[in-house]
Design an enzyme around this catalytic site. Structure first.
Site, PDB file in Angstrom:
ATOM      1  CG  ASN A  76     109.435 102.184   5.145  1.00 44.93           C
ATOM      2  OD1 ASN A  76     110.289 101.603   4.483  1.00 44.93           O
ATOM      3  ND2 ASN A  76     108.164 101.812   5.139  1.00 44.93           N
TER       4      ASN A  76
ATOM      5  CE1 TYR B 104     105.640 111.169   7.890  1.00 46.84           C
ATOM      6  CE2 TYR B 104     104.180 112.966   8.576  1.00 46.84           C
ATOM      7  CZ  TYR B 104     105.307 112.514   7.900  1.00 46.84           C
ATOM      8  OH  TYR B 104     106.095 113.418   7.221  1.00 46.84           O
TER       9      TYR B 104
HETATM   10  N1  LIG Z   1     106.515 116.942   1.267  1.00 44.74           N
HETATM   11  C1  LIG Z   1     106.245 117.557   2.415  1.00 44.74           C
HETATM   12  O1  LIG Z   1     105.520 118.572   2.438  1.00 44.74           O
HETATM   13  C2  LIG Z   1     106.810 117.025   3.703  1.00 44.74           C
HETATM   14  C3  LIG Z   1     107.708 115.974   3.753  1.00 44.74           C
HETATM   15  N2  LIG Z   1     108.243 115.582   4.953  1.00 44.74           N
HETATM   16  C4  LIG Z   1     109.219 114.477   5.024  1.00 44.74           C
HETATM   17  O2  LIG Z   1     110.201 114.666   4.024  1.00 44.74           O
HETATM   18  C5  LIG Z   1     110.637 113.407   3.540  1.00 44.74           C
HETATM   19  C6  LIG Z   1     110.458 113.370   2.025  1.00 44.74           C
HETATM   20  O3  LIG Z   1     109.083 113.536   1.757  1.00 44.74           O
HETATM   21  P1  LIG Z   1     108.529 113.648   0.262  1.00 44.74           P
HETATM   22  O4  LIG Z   1     109.640 113.932  -0.658  1.00 44.74           O
HETATM   23  O5  LIG Z   1     107.352 114.527   0.305  1.00 44.74           O
HETATM   24  O6  LIG Z   1     108.000 112.163   0.067  1.00 44.74           O
HETATM   25  P2  LIG Z   1     108.094 111.273  -1.246  1.00 44.74           P
HETATM   26  O7  LIG Z   1     107.235 110.073  -1.006  1.00 44.74           O
HETATM   27  O8  LIG Z   1     107.855 112.099  -2.455  1.00 44.74           O
HETATM   28  O9  LIG Z   1     109.630 110.841  -1.213  1.00 44.74           O
HETATM   29  C7  LIG Z   1     110.113 109.907  -0.293  1.00 44.74           C
HETATM   30  C8  LIG Z   1     111.116 109.042  -1.037  1.00 44.74           C
HETATM   31  O10 LIG Z   1     111.671 108.121  -0.088  1.00 44.74           O
HETATM   32  C9  LIG Z   1     111.748 106.861  -0.717  1.00 44.74           C
HETATM   33  N3  LIG Z   1     111.686 105.849   0.343  1.00 44.74           N
HETATM   34  C10 LIG Z   1     110.675 105.625   1.211  1.00 44.74           C
HETATM   35  N4  LIG Z   1     110.983 104.615   2.046  1.00 44.74           N
HETATM   36  C11 LIG Z   1     112.228 104.206   1.690  1.00 44.74           C
HETATM   37  C12 LIG Z   1     113.096 103.205   2.184  1.00 44.74           C
HETATM   38  N5  LIG Z   1     112.740 102.391   3.185  1.00 44.74           N
HETATM   39  N6  LIG Z   1     114.313 103.059   1.600  1.00 44.74           N
HETATM   40  C13 LIG Z   1     114.674 103.852   0.566  1.00 44.74           C
HETATM   41  N7  LIG Z   1     113.895 104.818   0.040  1.00 44.74           N
HETATM   42  C14 LIG Z   1     112.674 104.989   0.615  1.00 44.74           C
HETATM   43  C15 LIG Z   1     110.569 106.766  -1.664  1.00 44.74           C
HETATM   44  O11 LIG Z   1     110.829 105.843  -2.723  1.00 44.74           O
HETATM   45  C16 LIG Z   1     110.466 108.211  -2.149  1.00 44.74           C
HETATM   46  O12 LIG Z   1     111.169 108.418  -3.375  1.00 44.74           O
HETATM   47  C17 LIG Z   1     109.810 112.344   4.252  1.00 44.74           C
HETATM   48  O13 LIG Z   1     110.583 111.831   5.327  1.00 44.74           O
HETATM   49  C18 LIG Z   1     108.616 113.114   4.775  1.00 44.74           C
HETATM   50  O14 LIG Z   1     108.103 112.532   5.938  1.00 44.74           O
HETATM   51  C19 LIG Z   1     107.903 116.178   6.132  1.00 44.74           C
HETATM   52  C20 LIG Z   1     106.978 117.189   6.139  1.00 44.74           C
HETATM   53  C21 LIG Z   1     106.361 117.697   4.949  1.00 44.74           C
HETATM   54  O1  LIG Z   2     104.608 115.605   6.876  1.00 45.70           O
HETATM   55  C1  LIG Z   2     103.896 115.877   5.924  1.00 45.70           C
HETATM   56  O2  LIG Z   2     103.175 117.025   5.953  1.00 45.70           O
HETATM   57  C2  LIG Z   2     102.636 117.597   4.759  1.00 45.70           C
HETATM   58  C3  LIG Z   2     101.552 118.582   5.193  1.00 45.70           C
HETATM   59  O3  LIG Z   2     100.586 117.868   5.914  1.00 45.70           O
HETATM   60  P1  LIG Z   2      99.034 117.905   5.506  1.00 45.70           P
HETATM   61  O4  LIG Z   2      98.357 116.976   6.467  1.00 45.70           O
HETATM   62  O5  LIG Z   2      98.600 119.333   5.682  1.00 45.70           O
HETATM   63  O6  LIG Z   2      98.932 117.491   4.055  1.00 45.70           O
HETATM   64  C4  LIG Z   2     102.099 116.493   3.855  1.00 45.70           C
HETATM   65  O7  LIG Z   2     101.587 117.049   2.654  1.00 45.70           O
HETATM   66  C5  LIG Z   2     103.240 115.528   3.566  1.00 45.70           C
HETATM   67  O8  LIG Z   2     102.821 114.483   2.708  1.00 45.70           O
HETATM   68  C6  LIG Z   2     103.692 114.913   4.851  1.00 45.70           C
HETATM   69  O9  LIG Z   2     104.838 114.098   4.617  1.00 45.70           O
END
Ligand SMILES: NC(=O)C1=CN([C@@H]2O[C@H](COP(=O)(O)OP(=O)(O)OC[C@H]3O[C@@H](n4cnc5c(N)ncnc54)[C@H](O)[C@@H]3O)[C@@H](O)[C@H]2O)C=CC1
Ligand SMILES: O=C1O[C@H](COP(=O)(O)O)[C@@H](O)[C@H](O)[C@H]1O
Length: 247
Positions: free
Chosen positions: A84, A146
């Site tokens: 992914n 990750y």
């Molecule tokens: N939420 C946070 O605090 C942080 C998020 N991120 C990054 O931001 C991005 C979004 O994260 P979130 O919105 O929190 O996660 P989330 O899990 O809420 O959203 C990710 C979305 O990507 C979709 N997805 C996953 N694999 C897929 C694939 N192979 N093809 C199509 N769709 C796919 C899922 O269905 C989901 O809707 C991720 O790449 C994550 O690693 C990075 C650091 C912190």
């Molecule tokens: O990359 C990500 O980081 C946030 C923050 O990390 P955490 O270990 O302090 O929870 C995480 O919430 C998020 O799911 C992840 O995609």
């Protein structure tokens, strides 16, 4: 000026924060493997980002790609991040270059540099009096597989910039939490990214001119150990929130 933007991972948390403030600012094409139940702007493509043919079709006429789709779990297993986060990200960049997209914005993570948080540095690192700062020029130092996948995504972006001239911004997102900073979690408070600062930062990534950038995506928190100076300078980021000043 409004841009035509492909948003992958649109149904997730970061996608929701972006669309909450920017739905009317740009022309959107949304992609996710899960359908979106809420109202949304533009066309929604239900697809997996590893499906090269569908990804190529979705790039047609697009100016900017915001690439969020991936496995966001810090404890995600290797087979999932390999498929992914690494393979999917390479598919996105390759298709973007072939479709003459101008910019790709890649959702990287704090976990790409999580191992800088050594035993000697923590927990002082998470406190406002401590002046240790990462600024985005340091080498990746992942804290889990990750994080390795996010460092790989940054390298993939660097390659497609250097080889093909694509503009690339990698945003090392901190901890996106809606409504308030994380409670009883100093690390999360240090790297809090509010929903409105998140939308504003990605808007700046859409609109600004740049070559290749790695920036930290956090609010202007007193506790920060990630510098936001490069995001301000290169992108014009002006965050409004601070985990220390939240009621
Ligand atoms: N939420 C946070 O605090 C942080 C998020 N991120 C990054 O931001 C991005 C979004 O994260 P979130 O919105 O929190 O996660 P989330 O899990 O809420 O959203 C990710 C979305 O990507 C979709 N997805 C996953 N694999 C897929 C694939 N192979 N093809 C199509 N769709 C796919 C899922 O269905 C989901 O809707 C991720 O790449 C994550 O690693 C990075 C650091 C912190
Ligand atoms: O990359 C990500 O980081 C946030 C923050 O990390 P955490 O270990 O302090 O929870 C995480 O919430 C998020 O799911 C992840 O995609």
């Amino acid at each position: 000026m409004a841009q035509s933007v492909l948003l992958t991972g649109a149904a997730g948390r970061v996608g929701t924060a972006i669309l909450a403030d920017l739905a009317d600012e740009h022309e959107w094409r949304l992609m996710d493997r899960d359908p979106m139940t809420d109202d949304h702007p533009g066309e929604f493509v239900v697809a997996d980002i590893t499906d090269e043919e569908v990804v190529r079709e979705a790039m047609d006429g697009v100016d900017v790609v915001i690439h969020l789709a991936g496995d966001p779990r810090p404890d995600a297993p290797w087979d999932s991040v390999l498929t992914n986060n690494i393979d999917g990200t390479q598919t996105i960049f390759e298709a973007a270059v072939d479709a003459d997209v101008e910019k790709v914005v890649f959702a990287s993570s704090n976990h790409a540099v999580g191992a800088y948080e050594t035993e000697e540095r923590t927990p002082d690192l998470y406190r406002a009096h401590d002046d240790y700062l990462l600024d985005g020029t340091e080498l990746p130092r992942p804290s889990n597989l990750y994080g390795v996948s996010k460092a790989a995504g940054e390298s993939i972006g660097r390659y497609y910039h250097d080889e093909f001239g694509l503009s690339v911004a990698c945003v090392r997102i901190g901890n996106l939490t809606e409504g308030h900073p994380p409670i009883d979690y100093e690390r999360g408070q240090a790297m809090w990214l509010s929903y409105r600062d998140c939308a504003h930062l990605f808007d700046r990534c859409i609109r600004a001119d740049y070559e290749f950038e790695i920036v930290y995506g956090i609010s202007d928190n007193d506790r920060k150990y990630y510098s936001i100076e490069r995001a301000k300078e290169a992108l014009g980021y002006e965050p409004q929130d601070n985990s220390a000043r939240h009621d």
